[in-house]
Design a protein around this motif. Structure first.
Motif, PDB file in Angstrom:
ATOM      1  N   ARG A   7       0.834  -1.196   0.000  1.00 26.02           N
ATOM      2  CA  ARG A   7       0.000   0.000   0.000  1.00 26.02           C
ATOM      3  C   ARG A   7       0.872   1.250   0.000  1.00 26.02           C
ATOM      4  O   ARG A   7       2.036   1.200   0.393  1.00 26.02           O
ATOM      5  CB  ARG A   7      -0.914  -0.029   1.220  1.00 26.02           C
ATOM      6  CG  ARG A   7      -1.946  -1.154   1.175  1.00 26.02           C
ATOM      7  CD  ARG A   7      -2.868  -1.090   2.381  1.00 26.02           C
ATOM      8  NE  ARG A   7      -3.881  -2.132   2.332  1.00 26.02           N
ATOM      9  CZ  ARG A   7      -4.829  -2.286   3.250  1.00 26.02           C
ATOM     10  NH1 ARG A   7      -4.876  -1.454   4.297  1.00 26.02           N
ATOM     11  NH2 ARG A   7      -5.711  -3.253   3.130  1.00 26.02           N
ATOM     12  N   GLN A 104      -3.080   3.139  -9.699  1.00 19.19           N
ATOM     13  CA  GLN A 104      -3.335   1.830 -10.283  1.00 19.19           C
ATOM     14  C   GLN A 104      -2.545   1.619 -11.573  1.00 19.19           C
ATOM     15  O   GLN A 104      -2.220   0.486 -11.924  1.00 19.19           O
ATOM     16  CB  GLN A 104      -4.833   1.658 -10.561  1.00 19.19           C
ATOM     17  CG  GLN A 104      -5.692   1.499  -9.333  1.00 19.19           C
ATOM     18  CD  GLN A 104      -5.321   0.280  -8.516  1.00 19.19           C
ATOM     19  OE1 GLN A 104      -5.027  -0.781  -9.058  1.00 19.19           O
ATOM     20  NE2 GLN A 104      -5.334   0.429  -7.186  1.00 19.19           N
ATOM     21  N   LYS A 107       1.546   2.062  -9.779  1.00 23.86           N
ATOM     22  CA  LYS A 107       1.867   1.805  -8.373  1.00 23.86           C
ATOM     23  C   LYS A 107       2.951   2.740  -7.835  1.00 23.86           C
ATOM     24  O   LYS A 107       3.728   2.370  -6.957  1.00 23.86           O
ATOM     25  CB  LYS A 107       2.308   0.343  -8.180  1.00 23.86           C
ATOM     26  CG  LYS A 107       1.299  -0.682  -8.658  1.00 23.86           C
ATOM     27  CD  LYS A 107      -0.015  -0.600  -7.894  1.00 23.86           C
ATOM     28  CE  LYS A 107      -0.978  -1.705  -8.324  1.00 23.86           C
ATOM     29  NZ  LYS A 107      -2.251  -1.654  -7.602  1.00 23.86           N
ATOM     30  N   TRP A 147     -11.448   3.796 -12.491  1.00 21.20           N
ATOM     31  CA  TRP A 147     -10.719   3.358 -11.304  1.00 21.20           C
ATOM     32  C   TRP A 147     -11.168   1.956 -10.879  1.00 21.20           C
ATOM     33  O   TRP A 147     -10.344   1.090 -10.576  1.00 21.20           O
ATOM     34  CB  TRP A 147     -10.935   4.377 -10.183  1.00 21.20           C
ATOM     35  CG  TRP A 147     -10.114   4.131  -8.950  1.00 21.20           C
ATOM     36  CD1 TRP A 147      -8.865   3.584  -8.886  1.00 21.20           C
ATOM     37  CD2 TRP A 147     -10.490   4.445  -7.608  1.00 21.20           C
ATOM     38  NE1 TRP A 147      -8.421   3.539  -7.581  1.00 21.20           N
ATOM     39  CE2 TRP A 147      -9.401   4.063  -6.779  1.00 21.20           C
ATOM     40  CE3 TRP A 147     -11.606   5.022  -7.025  1.00 21.20           C
ATOM     41  CZ2 TRP A 147      -9.427   4.228  -5.401  1.00 21.20           C
ATOM     42  CZ3 TRP A 147     -11.624   5.200  -5.641  1.00 21.20           C
ATOM     43  CH2 TRP A 147     -10.560   4.804  -4.850  1.00 21.20           C
ATOM     44  N   ILE A 151      -8.985  -1.518 -10.686  1.00 23.17           N
ATOM     45  CA  ILE A 151      -8.921  -2.332  -9.462  1.00 23.17           C
ATOM     46  C   ILE A 151      -9.333  -3.770  -9.758  1.00 23.17           C
ATOM     47  O   ILE A 151      -8.738  -4.725  -9.243  1.00 23.17           O
ATOM     48  CB  ILE A 151      -9.812  -1.725  -8.364  1.00 23.17           C
ATOM     49  CG1 ILE A 151      -9.245  -0.392  -7.885  1.00 23.17           C
ATOM     50  CG2 ILE A 151      -9.945  -2.686  -7.177  1.00 23.17           C
ATOM     51  CD1 ILE A 151     -10.126   0.347  -6.898  1.00 23.17           C
ATOM     52  N   SER A 152     -10.341  -3.940 -10.609  1.00 24.47           N
ATOM     53  CA  SER A 152     -10.818  -5.291 -10.937  1.00 24.47           C
ATOM     54  C   SER A 152      -9.719  -6.142 -11.566  1.00 24.47           C
ATOM     55  O   SER A 152      -9.718  -7.368 -11.415  1.00 24.47           O
ATOM     56  CB  SER A 152     -12.019  -5.213 -11.889  1.00 24.47           C
ATOM     57  OG  SER A 152     -11.625  -4.939 -13.225  1.00 24.47           O
ATOM     58  N   ASN A 154      -6.787  -6.396 -10.673  1.00 22.16           N
ATOM     59  CA  ASN A 154      -5.938  -6.968  -9.626  1.00 22.16           C
ATOM     60  C   ASN A 154      -6.539  -8.223  -9.013  1.00 22.16           C
ATOM     61  O   ASN A 154      -5.932  -8.833  -8.134  1.00 22.16           O
ATOM     62  CB  ASN A 154      -5.703  -5.943  -8.507  1.00 22.16           C
ATOM     63  CG  ASN A 154      -4.883  -4.756  -8.970  1.00 22.16           C
ATOM     64  OD1 ASN A 154      -3.890  -4.911  -9.650  1.00 22.16           O
ATOM     65  ND2 ASN A 154      -5.321  -3.559  -8.608  1.00 22.16           N
ATOM     66  N   TRP A 163     -16.106  -6.100  -8.943  1.00 23.89           N
ATOM     67  CA  TRP A 163     -15.572  -4.777  -9.254  1.00 23.89           C
ATOM     68  C   TRP A 163     -16.068  -4.291 -10.614  1.00 23.89           C
ATOM     69  O   TRP A 163     -16.357  -3.094 -10.785  1.00 23.89           O
ATOM     70  CB  TRP A 163     -14.040  -4.805  -9.230  1.00 23.89           C
ATOM     71  CG  TRP A 163     -13.455  -4.895  -7.855  1.00 23.89           C
ATOM     72  CD1 TRP A 163     -12.884  -5.984  -7.262  1.00 23.89           C
ATOM     73  CD2 TRP A 163     -13.399  -3.840  -6.886  1.00 23.89           C
ATOM     74  NE1 TRP A 163     -12.468  -5.688  -5.987  1.00 23.89           N
ATOM     75  CE2 TRP A 163     -12.761  -4.368  -5.729  1.00 23.89           C
ATOM     76  CE3 TRP A 163     -13.810  -2.516  -6.869  1.00 23.89           C
ATOM     77  CZ2 TRP A 163     -12.541  -3.606  -4.585  1.00 23.89           C
ATOM     78  CZ3 TRP A 163     -13.583  -1.748  -5.736  1.00 23.89           C
ATOM     79  CH2 TRP A 163     -12.964  -2.294  -4.614  1.00 23.89           C
TER      80      TRP A 163
END
Length: 463
Positions: A7, A104, A107, A147, A151-152, A154, A163
């Motif tokens: 994170r 995203q 990173k 966004w 995220i989906s 990942n 997602w």
């Protein structure tokens, strides 16, 4: 490049919190100073109120933006604060969502934070967030959808589908604000085609653990992308029409779309509105829009402005609000997206030439290929469709595309700050500081602060 799965560090969260406080402060400060309907508030604020009073009306756009304005009115009353505060809150979150997209993509917390800073200094986004208008809602839902899609990528299986379902809801919502929200969906489809084409043409040699989320876009099946996602978006879009049609039964769903389409075809050129502007003028910021203009000759004149009184010796002061970008930041972003498009096109052309010549090629992978691809494709998807539009258009129609110019400029600045060349680092820092200075200089016409005629002419000359 190795992609970290950790994170963002604490300094990032502190920085992004400061950006959000900054954005909130400038959007909510003096929100009710102009105690009158500004620009298209004469339509949208009244339409939002009409939903609460069950008054029938015709609107040339889908209803979601007015629902949100109506919610603000329901909570705070039909007054300038009531029909503006929801937009101010939503507008302040857009830099955060854009930052989430940036993170995203590669990173890199530094890139994400710089993106948020640049978005918070965007004058047009600031002005649009301070009034009961619709464009910030398009950006909020459209960027949120992207966004969620990133995220989906990942995740796998049902988590990915969850997602994607949330992204479908957000795509449906952005189209339910204005139809030009379709540009965000078009950008996703074009990216998927690029990902599929790159996979077939160049192949992929990287291990899955080293792949960026965007490189996994080709993993989405045509069923997920062209059936599952748009079906959810279409369902949400249709559902959002139900309250409007129940209150305005003159037209059914098909008929109201015919009426809206017919209306937009009738909207003419420059003779209809003095601030109409052609699509090719938008990247150069050639024609901003005056949202409010009031001149006072003395402190005794009644003005629709709430705030401290003018100086007693005032002879003439101007209150002026312009929907205009931060000039230096806008032009720098335009240069950045142009350079990125040329550079990205040159890179891909080189790969194609080596592939056709049976020479050894690297795969179409990594941040250096995919990030420019994502930014460039989405910019073009939200900008080029306006080339064929004959109706009267305005600078704010460029706002979805301009979000991706901020991503482009932030990418260059972040790279410059990481280089070992001290002069390049200083250039990056200078660009950030000059963007802030340009923002501060233009604050009088962003916020409608009282200025002298000389100062007003100087600011107009600058922009």
């Amino acid at each position: 490049m190795s992609v970290s799965s950790s994170r963002p560090p604490l300094w990032f969260w502190i920085g992004i919190s400061c950006v959000w406080i900054f954005a909130l402060a400038f959007r909510f400060w003096g929100l009710e100073r102009f105690n009158t309907l500004v620009f298209d508030e004469v339509y949208f604020a009244k339409f939002g109120h009409n939903y609460l009073t069950q008054t029938e009306f015709f609107d040339a756009h889908p209803p979601l933006g007015k629902y949100l304005i109506a919610l603000g009115i329901a909570l705070k009353g039909f007054n300038t604060w009531g029909f503006r505060w929801m937009n101010a809150l939503i507008g302040a979150t857009i830099p955060l969502i854009l930052s989430g997209i940036a993170y995203q993509l590669c990173k890199r917390p530094s890139y994400a934070l710089i993106t948020a800073v640049l978005a918070s200094l965007d004058g047009l986004l600031l002005v649009e967030s301070r009034y009961a208008l619709l464009n910030v809602h398009i950006l909020f839902f459209g960027l949120l959808a992207h966004w969620l899609v990133l995220i989906s990528l990942n995740h796998q299986g049902m988590q990915r589908n969850g997602w994607l379902a949330a992204a479908g809801v957000s795509f449906g919502a952005t189209i339910a604000v204005k139809w030009n929200g379709l540009g965000f969906l078009l950008g996703l489809y074009l990216l998927w085609l690029v990902a599929k084409g790159g996979q077939v043409w160049f192949g992929s040699s990287e291990k899955p653990k080293r792949r960026l989320p965007l490189q996994k876009l080709s993993e989405l099946s045509w069923l997920q992308l062209f059936v599952y996602l748009p079906a959810i978006a279409l369902f949400v879009y249709g559902i959002l029409w139900i309250p409007h049609l129940a209150q305005n039964p003159e037209f059914n769903l098909w008929q109201v779309h015919q009426e809206i389409f017919s209306y937009h075809r009738r909207v003419g050129g420059d003779e209809v509105h003095p601030y109409c502007s052609a699509w090719y003028t938008w990247p150069l910021l050639l024609k901003p829009i005056s949202y409010f203009y009031q001149v006072t000759q003395s402190t005794l004149e009644p003005l629709p402005v709430i705030g401290p009184p003018l100086p007693q010796d005032a002879v003439k002061w101007i209150y002026s609000v312009y929907a205009i970008g931060n000039p230096l930041l806008w032009w720098a972003s335009t240069i950045a997206i142009f350079v990125l498009l040329v550079w990205g096109g040159w890179q891909i052309w080189g790969l194609v030439q080596r592939r056709q010549g049976n020479q050894e090629t690297t795969s179409l992978s990594g941040e250096q290929a995919w990030l420019p691809c994502y930014v460039g494709v989405n910019y073009l998807a939200n900008f080029l469709p306006w080339v064929g539009v004959s109706r009267c258009t305005f600078l704010y129609h460029y706002m979805p595309a301009s979000m991706f110019t901020s991503l482009a400029l932030a990418w260059f600045i972040d790279d410059w700050l990481r280089t070992s060349d001290r002069r390049i680092q200083q250039l990056a820092v200078a660009l950030l500081l000059l963007s802030l200075a340009s923002f501060v200089i233009c604050l009088p016409i962003f916020l409608g602060l009282p200025i002298s005629p000389m100062m007003w002419r100087l600011l107009r000359a600058k922009v």
